[in-house]
Write a protein that holds these residues in place. Structure first.
Motif, PDB file in Angstrom:
ATOM      1  N   ARG A  28      45.658  41.261  40.816  1.00  0.00           N
ATOM      2  CA  ARG A  28      46.465  42.483  40.644  1.00  0.00           C
ATOM      3  C   ARG A  28      46.453  42.935  39.190  1.00  0.00           C
ATOM      4  NH1 ARG A  28      50.596  40.869  42.954  1.00  0.00           N
ATOM      5  NH2 ARG A  28      50.409  41.946  44.938  1.00  0.00           N
ATOM      6  N   SER A  29      46.587  41.975  38.274  1.00  0.00           N
ATOM      7  CA  SER A  29      46.619  42.314  36.854  1.00  0.00           C
ATOM      8  C   SER A  29      45.296  42.921  36.399  1.00  0.00           C
ATOM      9  CB  SER A  29      46.930  41.054  36.039  1.00  0.00           C
ATOM     10  OG  SER A  29      46.900  41.310  34.669  1.00  0.00           O
ATOM     11  N   VAL A  30      44.175  42.336  36.828  1.00  0.00           N
ATOM     12  CA  VAL A  30      42.855  42.844  36.457  1.00  0.00           C
ATOM     13  C   VAL A  30      42.642  44.242  37.025  1.00  0.00           C
ATOM     14  CG1 VAL A  30      40.380  42.526  36.874  1.00  0.00           C
ATOM     15  CG2 VAL A  30      41.770  40.597  36.117  1.00  0.00           C
ATOM     16  N   ALA A  31      43.001  44.441  38.297  1.00  0.00           N
ATOM     17  CA  ALA A  31      42.830  45.759  38.914  1.00  0.00           C
ATOM     18  C   ALA A  31      43.660  46.815  38.185  1.00  0.00           C
ATOM     19  CB  ALA A  31      43.221  45.701  40.386  1.00  0.00           C
ATOM     20  N   MET A  32      44.895  46.444  37.823  1.00  0.00           N
ATOM     21  CA  MET A  32      45.758  47.396  37.105  1.00  0.00           C
ATOM     22  C   MET A  32      45.157  47.758  35.750  1.00  0.00           C
ATOM     23  SD  MET A  32      49.612  45.993  37.924  1.00  0.00           S
ATOM     24  CE  MET A  32      50.338  47.152  36.768  1.00  0.00           C
ATOM     25  N   ARG A  33      44.632  46.748  35.049  1.00  0.00           N
ATOM     26  CA  ARG A  33      44.069  46.991  33.714  1.00  0.00           C
ATOM     27  C   ARG A  33      42.824  47.873  33.801  1.00  0.00           C
ATOM     28  NH1 ARG A  33      44.509  48.388  28.928  1.00  0.00           N
ATOM     29  NH2 ARG A  33      43.269  47.352  27.338  1.00  0.00           N
ATOM     30  N   LEU A  34      41.974  47.613  34.790  1.00  0.00           N
ATOM     31  CA  LEU A  34      40.771  48.435  34.968  1.00  0.00           C
ATOM     32  C   LEU A  34      41.147  49.876  35.274  1.00  0.00           C
ATOM     33  CD1 LEU A  34      38.601  45.953  37.093  1.00  0.00           C
ATOM     34  CD2 LEU A  34      38.071  46.739  34.775  1.00  0.00           C
ATOM     35  N   ALA A  35      42.112  50.060  36.177  1.00  0.00           N
ATOM     36  CA  ALA A  35      42.525  51.418  36.558  1.00  0.00           C
ATOM     37  C   ALA A  35      43.176  52.146  35.390  1.00  0.00           C
ATOM     38  CB  ALA A  35      43.470  51.344  37.747  1.00  0.00           C
ATOM     39  N   GLU A  36      44.012  51.436  34.609  1.00  0.00           N
ATOM     40  CA  GLU A  36      44.691  52.045  33.471  1.00  0.00           C
ATOM     41  C   GLU A  36      43.687  52.615  32.467  1.00  0.00           C
ATOM     42  OE1 GLU A  36      47.153  49.041  31.831  1.00  0.00           O
ATOM     43  OE2 GLU A  36      48.718  49.205  33.382  1.00  0.00           O
ATOM     44  N   GLN A  37      42.596  51.894  32.258  1.00  0.00           N
ATOM     45  CA  GLN A  37      41.601  52.347  31.291  1.00  0.00           C
ATOM     46  C   GLN A  37      40.919  53.639  31.733  1.00  0.00           C
ATOM     47  OE1 GLN A  37      39.259  48.818  29.521  1.00  0.00           O
ATOM     48  NE2 GLN A  37      40.301  47.942  31.290  1.00  0.00           N
ATOM     49  N   LEU A  38      40.973  53.910  33.022  1.00  0.00           N
ATOM     50  CA  LEU A  38      40.406  55.155  33.541  1.00  0.00           C
ATOM     51  C   LEU A  38      41.470  56.234  33.700  1.00  0.00           C
ATOM     52  CD1 LEU A  38      38.068  53.662  36.301  1.00  0.00           C
ATOM     53  CD2 LEU A  38      37.451  54.378  33.982  1.00  0.00           C
ATOM     54  N   GLY A  39      42.721  55.878  33.340  1.00  0.00           N
ATOM     55  CA  GLY A  39      43.817  56.825  33.494  1.00  0.00           C
ATOM     56  C   GLY A  39      44.161  57.081  34.947  1.00  0.00           C
ATOM     57  N   GLU A  40      43.950  56.092  35.809  1.00  0.00           N
ATOM     58  CA  GLU A  40      44.167  56.259  37.243  1.00  0.00           C
ATOM     59  C   GLU A  40      45.119  55.196  37.777  1.00  0.00           C
ATOM     60  OE1 GLU A  40      39.607  57.807  38.258  1.00  0.00           O
ATOM     61  OE2 GLU A  40      40.353  55.898  39.050  1.00  0.00           O
ATOM     62  N   GLU A  41      45.558  55.410  39.013  1.00  0.00           N
ATOM     63  CA  GLU A  41      46.295  54.409  39.755  1.00  0.00           C
ATOM     64  C   GLU A  41      45.295  53.562  40.533  1.00  0.00           C
ATOM     65  OE1 GLU A  41      49.637  53.845  39.922  1.00  0.00           O
ATOM     66  OE2 GLU A  41      50.004  55.399  38.408  1.00  0.00           O
ATOM     67  N   ILE A  42      45.702  52.338  40.890  1.00  0.00           N
ATOM     68  CA  ILE A  42      44.864  51.525  41.771  1.00  0.00           C
ATOM     69  C   ILE A  42      44.706  52.251  43.104  1.00  0.00           C
ATOM     70  CG2 ILE A  42      44.712  49.348  43.039  1.00  0.00           C
ATOM     71  CD1 ILE A  42      46.297  48.010  40.839  1.00  0.00           C
ATOM     72  N   GLY A  43      43.470  52.236  43.623  1.00  0.00           N
ATOM     73  CA  GLY A  43      43.209  52.896  44.900  1.00  0.00           C
ATOM     74  C   GLY A  43      42.253  54.058  44.763  1.00  0.00           C
ATOM     75  N   HIS A  44      41.948  54.430  43.515  1.00  0.00           N
ATOM     76  CA  HIS A  44      40.967  55.500  43.293  1.00  0.00           C
ATOM     77  C   HIS A  44      39.616  54.868  42.938  1.00  0.00           C
ATOM     78  CE1 HIS A  44      43.986  58.614  43.699  1.00  0.00           C
ATOM     79  NE2 HIS A  44      44.801  57.866  42.946  1.00  0.00           N
ATOM     80  N   THR A  45      39.195  54.965  41.685  1.00  0.00           N
ATOM     81  CA  THR A  45      37.921  54.342  41.306  1.00  0.00           C
ATOM     82  C   THR A  45      37.993  52.827  41.438  1.00  0.00           C
ATOM     83  OG1 THR A  45      37.545  56.133  39.726  1.00  0.00           O
ATOM     84  CG2 THR A  45      36.176  54.158  39.489  1.00  0.00           C
TER      85      THR A  45
END
Length: 831
Positions: A70-87
């Motif tokens: 969960r933490s890794v997914a959140m960090r990856l999404a944050e760097q794209l300015g998105e919520e989890i569930g998009h890119t």
């Protein structure tokens, strides 16, 4: 996206090797990345790969731990300015957040395995990343084995990237001899490591809490404390709460906590405060915990060790490996220079194992074996493994799946097994879910799902009656149950008493048939259908009930009996009606040890538990015979009357096979004789009902019947039972498996012999115990010639005075042997 990613990665060491890694991915099917803590391998590299365009299709990244995923997914999404569930998407046991736009999917636990099972081609996926591979989780090992099979048989364009903080001694060079290895230096600050062993004679949590508070008083910054398990976390948390200052927040962190509680531990402390995070080894790797510059390492972890014999997993506290010590210390240097205290001596650290043992070597492999059967494998050797699954654990898995009706007698998947495999749950809970689905009753399905959710995340304290938790389920349990059942599950499900009364015992019995338990003494001691013992705290209301099903057991480190953690009381007759396949009727004849006679019984059994029994008056002769054979196998061959000649025949046969390997003789060791009782003993058991009759059997004669005439003749010639002395006496030769053959004979009867007799056609010397005229031992020798020349003189002097009527010559080698006195010899000579 390109500019954003470029800005992110410039400050991380993974950027320095990204071009090499992308080139390796283009050219090779498998790539190994060694990147220590802080390199950015988990939270940045997937974005670099996605942005590069070298991979066609989606990227799947397996994280071994849910908090880290969960933490890794959140960090990856944050760097794209998105919520989890998009890119960036996330899929785990109780959560699925993906969409048609998802290009990177972080998965955990059995998700990757289920993806492979449903689509072995992995259509639309170009790269699978196995992160933190050094943890050697069971799912990572299984996932890798299936991926390699897919890669070699179906998808030669599929890429596999193994990422780890340590790739040493993992067998990867053997499995991937041609895979390029990319090494990133990582980004860590200096960490001062100290060894402060705590007093093992004092309370562990108090000693740890004192060490933590000392370090907090000496150094600034937040602190990460590694403890073996949740129990230690809670006790240490209580101790710390009474001694730390008000500006310190205490944050536990382990898998069973809510997302909110986990995030509280991960996020930076509020301004003006710092925190102490109390964690299991879940915090060793991927997870970045903000603000940490101090680490206290207790040096222990708790792992589950599966016992194939009992079918139970015991939680064992053990010293961590040297690699884990380095990982834990490294957490203090992720953000700035830090300090680590190891609460053990440097000598203990040096004695520890270099690396942690792979989970596959000490785990319950029933789910793994079900996955392999679903994949189409009948043998583990059909796949490539870093560590082959241990045979005893696989045998236990096969046995359990057969009892759950997931496989037939030939080991092939049944319709039940296929249904269980598709659920993605562990085999026992999968059996429960499948049974509920067959009812075609939505309420039963919801009940089963809630039951499974409780068993997956069991309560850590409180009463053991499952009814209590069904009636008051947590929000997490209801959420998980809704996902499992496909229906909205609320607390109302657990309050449907009629439904629970009818279905709860059935559902539990389907998944845990070996955990049906019968009261042994009305003091909380039970026997399980598997034959194991289990106990329940006498204070529990269930402790007086005659029958239980106990799905949750744990094994204390110093007890033979399991402890019952969760259970439900049942009416055994009702369960028999609902699950008749779990019961069988057996007519047996048993030996009454006290009376030395046989007794016949007809019993209704559930596994090894007797439900009802009645005495039989006229047992069948075949049953009596089988009962005697069973009794002998239980109690051993010593229960028969082994007179000396029978015992010696066995030893002679065994020695003959040892001294003459080419000679064919029947095996007469205990194991062989017990295995073949039907052929050599059973025909002589007819009519025997009493111990005296059993012991009257001439075992030696029965063993002799196993040798044909030629074998008997050869054995008598090579290993004779008697020695014929020069005086005409026939003397027993006594054979032993661990000593030289021996015979006892009066010294006068060995006069004239310059050397010992031999057996085995001259190969083996017979030791001679020389006796006085009163048949008392005087000397044991394996070299008669040396004896006559040496110690005989001392014996001669003493014996002449004690036995003057007998012959004690000065030259025994040249004296005729005799068994008579001097007077008798003179009378013979006169006549």
């Amino acid at each position: 996206m390109l500019n954003l990613i470029g800005a992110i990665i410039r400050v991380l060491p993974i950027h320095d090797v990204s071009n090499s890694l992308l080139t390796a991915l283009e050219k090779s099917p498998q790539v190994l990345l060694h990147a220590p803590t802080g390199a950015g391998k988990s939270t940045v590299l997937p974005l670099i790969i996605l942005n590069s365009g070298v991979i066609e299709g989606r990227i799947i990244m397996l994280e071994p731990r849910r908090i880290a995923a969960r933490s890794v997914a959140m960090r990856l999404a944050e760097q794209l300015g998105e919520e989890i569930g998009h890119t960036v998407g996330l899929r785990m046991r109780s959560e699925s957040r993906v969409s048609s736009n998802t290009r990177i999917e972080v998965v955990t636990e059995g998700v990757l395995t289920r993806m492979l099972q449903s689509d072995p081609m992995l259509e639309g996926i170009g790269l699978v990343i196995l992160d933190e591979f050094h943890e050697r989780s069971l799912q990572a090992d299984l996932g890798l084995a299936l991926l390699l099979d897919t890669q070699q048989a179906l998808r030669d364009d599929l890429k596999i990237l193994l990422m780890s903080a340590t790739l040493d001694d993992q067998g990867l060079n053997r499995l991937f001899p041609n895979a390029p290895i990319v090494i990133s230096e990582g980004r860590t600050y200096p960490v001062e490591r100290y060894f402060y062993p705590i007093n093992s004679n004092k309370l562990f949590h108090k000693e740890v809490a004192n060490a933590v508070w000392q370090l907090c008083q000496r150094e600034k910054g937040s602190l990460l404390l590694f403890l073996p398990g949740v129990g230690e976390i809670e006790r240490t948390l209580t101790e710390l709460s009474s001694i730390v200052s008000e500006d310190i927040l205490l944050c536990p962190m382990y898998g069973a906590l809510s997302i909110k509680e986990q995030q509280l531990a991960i996020q930076a402390a509020p301004a003006g405060k710092r925190k102490i995070v109390l964690a299991t080894n879940i915090a060793e790797t991927s997870l970045t915990i903000e603000g940490i510059r101090l680490v206290v390492d207790s040096g222990f972890e708790r792992i589950g060790v599966f016992n194939p014999r009992t079918g139970l997993t015991k939680l064992v506290k053990q010293r961590i490996s040297q690699a884990s010590m380095v990982q834990r210390a490294g957490r203090a240097g992720r953000l700035e220079a830090g300090v680590c205290w190891h609460l053990f001596s440097q000598e203990q650290a040096e004695r520890a194992a270099k690396y942690s043992e792979a989970e596959i070597l000490h785990s319950d492999l029933s789910s793994l074996w079900l996955s392999l059967l679903q994949w189409g494998c009948q043998e583990t050797e059909q796949l490539q493994w870093l560590n082959a699954p241990p045979r005893p654990a696989i045998a236990a898995a096969k046995d359990l799946l057969y009892r759950l009706e997931a496989v037939d007698i030939h080991g092939q998947l049944t319709s039940v097994g296929r249904g269980m495999a598709e659920s993605g749950s562990s085999v026992r809970t999968a059996a429960i879910l499948y049974q509920a689905q067959q009812s075609q009753n939505d309420e039963v399905v919801k009940l089963a799902a809630l039951l499974v959710a409780i068993l997956e995340e069991p309560p850590r304290q409180g009463r053991c009656d499952i009814h209590d938790y069904l009636e008051r389920p947590t929000e997490n349990w209801c959420r998980r149950a809704s996902l499992l059942s496909g229906h909205k599950v609320t607390a109302a499900v657990g309050k449907a008493h009629a439904l629970i009364s009818e279905w709860l015992p059935t559902l539990l019995a389907v998944g845990f048939p070996d955990r049906i338990a019968k009261n042994r003494d009305n003091q909380g001691r039970y026997q399980l259908a598997s034959g194991l013992g289990a106990s329940l705290d006498e204070k529990e209301t269930l402790s007086g009930r005659e029958w239980l099903i106990a799905p949750m057991l744990w094994l204390p480190e110093s007890s033979a009996d399991a402890k019952i953690a969760l259970a439900v009381a049942i009416e055994i007759d009702n369960l028999r009606e609902a699950c008749p396949h779990l019961f069988f009727q057996q007519e047996t004849v048993e030996w009454d040890e006290q009376k030395g006679t046989l007794i016949a019984w007809r019993r209704l059994q559930c596994g090894q538990l007797v439900v009802h029994s009645e005495r039989l008056t006229n047992p069948d002769s075949k049953q009596i015979e089988q009962a005697l054979l069973h009794w002998l196998r239980q109690n051993g061959l010593s229960s028969l009357d082994w007179h000396s000649s029978a015992h010696q025949l066995r030893i002679r046969c065994q020695l003959a096979k040892q001294w003459f390997p080419d000679v064919v003789l029947p095996d007469v060791d205990d194991a062989t004789l017990l295995d073949s009782l039907e052929s050599w003993l059973a025909p002589y058991l007819r009519g025997i009902t009493h111990r005296k009759q059993l012991q009257a059997i001439d075992v030696g004669a029965l063993l002799a019947h196993r040798l044909d005439w030629q074998q008997k003749k050869w054995l008598d010639d090579a290993l004779p039972t008697h020695y014929l002395s020069g005086s005409g006496s026939s003397v027993n030769i006594h054979y032993s498996l661990d000593k030289a053959p021996m015979m006892e004979i009066r010294m006068q009867e060995m006069y004239g012999q310059a050397s010992n007799p031999t057996v085995a056609h001259g190969k083996v010397i017979v030791a001679v115990s020389l006796l006085s005229p009163a048949m008392r031992p005087l000397q044991i020798t394996q070299d008669l010639g040396a004896f006559w020349q040496g110690s005989y003189r001392e014996i001669q002097k003493e014996m002449k005075g004690r036995y003057p009527k007998h012959l004690w010559p000065d030259d025994p080698v040249n004296t005729r042997p005799t068994n008579k006195t001097k007077k008798a010899l003179n009378n013979i000579e006169k006549h």
